[in-house]
Design a protein around this motif. Structure first.
Motif, short mmCIF file in Angstrom:
data_model
loop_
_atom_site.label_atom_id
_atom_site.label_comp_id
_atom_site.label_asym_id
_atom_site.label_seq_id
_atom_site.Cartn_x
_atom_site.Cartn_y
_atom_site.Cartn_z
N ASN A 1 0.69 -1.19 -0.12
CA ASN A 1 0.03 0.01 0.06
C ASN A 1 0.97 1.28 0.04
N THR B 1 3.93 -1.38 3.26
CA THR B 1 3.34 0.02 3.35
C THR B 1 4.65 0.97 2.75
N ASP C 1 -2.75 5.15 -2.44
CA ASP C 1 -4.00 4.75 -1.70
C ASP C 1 -4.43 5.67 -0.71
N VAL D 1 -4.22 2.25 7.75
CA VAL D 1 -3.38 1.58 6.87
C VAL D 1 -2.97 0.28 7.33
N ARG E 1 -5.78 -2.48 5.19
CA ARG E 1 -5.11 -2.75 3.87
C ARG E 1 -5.84 -3.28 2.88
N GLU F 1 -6.94 -1.24 -0.49
CA GLU F 1 -6.66 -1.83 -1.90
C GLU F 1 -7.66 -2.06 -2.67
#
Length: 439
Positions: A100, A141, A192, A326, A330, A334
């Motif tokens: 991400n 991330t 994102d 996040v 995630r 996504e």
């Protein structure tokens, strides 16, 4: 400024890294202890215990120092301001293609410095943390940071850039070097999450929370992206502030001091030229966060450094919530951003030229049956081709090198954005293209 203990919920490495080296961060009811010097790179803000903001020379030296010892950081210049200052993009993480991506945009307004300080501290904390939890987080991330989005404004302590332009109103026209740099990063990195750090002046009793947040209100934001952005605000960022004793509210909404009910809206509409809205239209989960500038207590009135430390701490508190979002969501993130980026190829729904999620669009603000695309003359295409490219909009040149103009179809990832840029009825259109109704 020391590392706040609250990072132990998401980034426990921070405590291990700095154990015994720094006093606790000042919170909403605490007083700051003296800040111990360590071997770590430190910002000018930290070195002065909040008595002054980090200079740009100190920022450059700080980032270079973190780069030397952190091992997880890379930097590049993504633009140059009107006065020749670099616009830096910092990348932290493994760079794995399935990670991400979270983009922090810090202090678009040069006279709102606390977000920049929080971003610099966060860069160091992530780059230098050594625990397994942080490594796993950064394996999955990629954190991108533009630590000073308006260097000329920061140098002059002004809201606008060197030309007096509010760059947070330039995310459609892209008339500034700063706006163009951010657009290129969003186009190329497809983050994102786009997290935008600001500050605000309170209106006592009605509009004086420690922290305010707001998601994209623009009606062209994909519904799943919009939902995740509200979740980021209402379930993660604002609760993180509350956990540390800070009050929070919705940006732009005055509330009754007794009942807490909304009184009126004074800001925070659906204008597409504002970053949080532009991010949503471009299929990123956008969030604006603003911390309160005004002194909260007599102690802050008497000691501006205490006020500054509280402002930075509230930014770090909110970032803690964003990192948790996040880390925990995630897969949903996504899915939301991925589907939104593909939807424009098959979508036949309306495009909204006005309105917001709390202000329904009127019929004259709605393209109920949008055209297939827009034809641009050669002169129009020459004028706007660079801006279209920076926005990630696909255009089809007609004739050699576009000498006969161009056709810009709606059937593409940036479907809604095409109409906002090229329809003459849109409030901030770049040029008035000729709608084509036959596909």
């Amino acid at each position: 400024m020391p590392i706040p203990a609250r990072y132990s919920r998401v980034l426990p490495a921070v405590l291990a890294l700095c154990a015994g080296l720094a006093a606790p961060m000042v919170g909403p009811t605490a007083h700051a202890a003296p800040i111990a010097r360590t071997a770590q790179p430190r910002t000018g803000f930290e070195e002065s215990q909040g008595a002054r903001w980090t200079s740009q020379a100190e920022e450059a030296a700080f980032l270079a120092g973190v780069d030397r010892v952190g091992g997880r950081l890379s930097m590049r210049t993504v633009g140059t301001t009107g006065q020749g200052r670099p616009l830096r993009l910092v990348r932290i993480g493994s760079g794995h293609p399935t990670a991400n991506t979270m983009l922090l945009i810090c202090s678009q307004h040069g006279d709102e410095p606390s977000g920049r300080e929080a971003c610099l501290i966060t860069i160091r904390d992530l780059a230098m943390a050594g625990d397994s939890a942080t490594r796993r987080f950064l394996d999955r991330t990629t954190v991108l940071v533009i630590p000073t989005a308006n260097p000329d404004g920061r140098a002059a302590d002004t809201r606008g850039n060197a030309d007096g332009v509010d760059i947070n109103r330039d995310h459609i026209a892209l008339g500034t070097a700063e706006g163009r740099a951010m657009a290129a990063v969003i186009r190329d990195e497809q983050p994102d999450v786009v997290y935008d750090l600001h500050e605000y002046g309170a209106t006592p009793r009605y509009y004086d929370k420690d922290l305010l947040a707001l998601w994209p209100r623009n009606l062209n934001t994909d519904s799943a992206v919009h939902g995740e952005a509200r979740t980021l605000s209402e379930t993660y960022v604002r609760p993180a502030a509350h956990e540390e004793g800070y009050s929070s509210g919705t940006y732009g909404i005055w509330t009754d001091p007794v009942t807490g009910e909304p009184v009126k809206q004074v800001a925070g509409d659906g204008q597409e030229r504002i970053l949080r809205n532009a991010a949503g239209i471009k299929h990123s989960i956008g969030l604006l966060v603003e911390t309160r500038v005004d002194a909260r207590t007599d102690a802050e009135e008497q000691d501006p450094a205490l006020n500054s430390r509280r402002r930075v701490d509230s930014q770090l508190t909110a970032l803690d919530g964003a990192f948790r979002f996040v880390a925990e969501r995630r897969t949903r993130v996504e899915a939301a951003t991925g589907r939104a980026r593909l939807a424009g190829f098959t979508d036949r729904g309306p495009v909204y030229l006005g309105g917001a999620d709390n202000d329904p669009a009127t019929p004259d603000q709605t393209l109920a049956d949008p055209p297939c695309g827009y034809r641009l003359s050669a002169a129009q295409y020459a004028d706007v081709r660079d801006e279209l490219a920076l926005h990630g909009v696909v255009s089809l040149p007609l004739g050699p090198r576009g000498l006969d103009g161009a056709y810009v179809p709606l059937r593409q990832s940036q479907r809604q954005l095409v109409a906002l840029l090229l329809d003459g009825r849109a409030a901030y259109h770049l040029t008035e293209g000729q709608p084509r109704t036959r596909c």
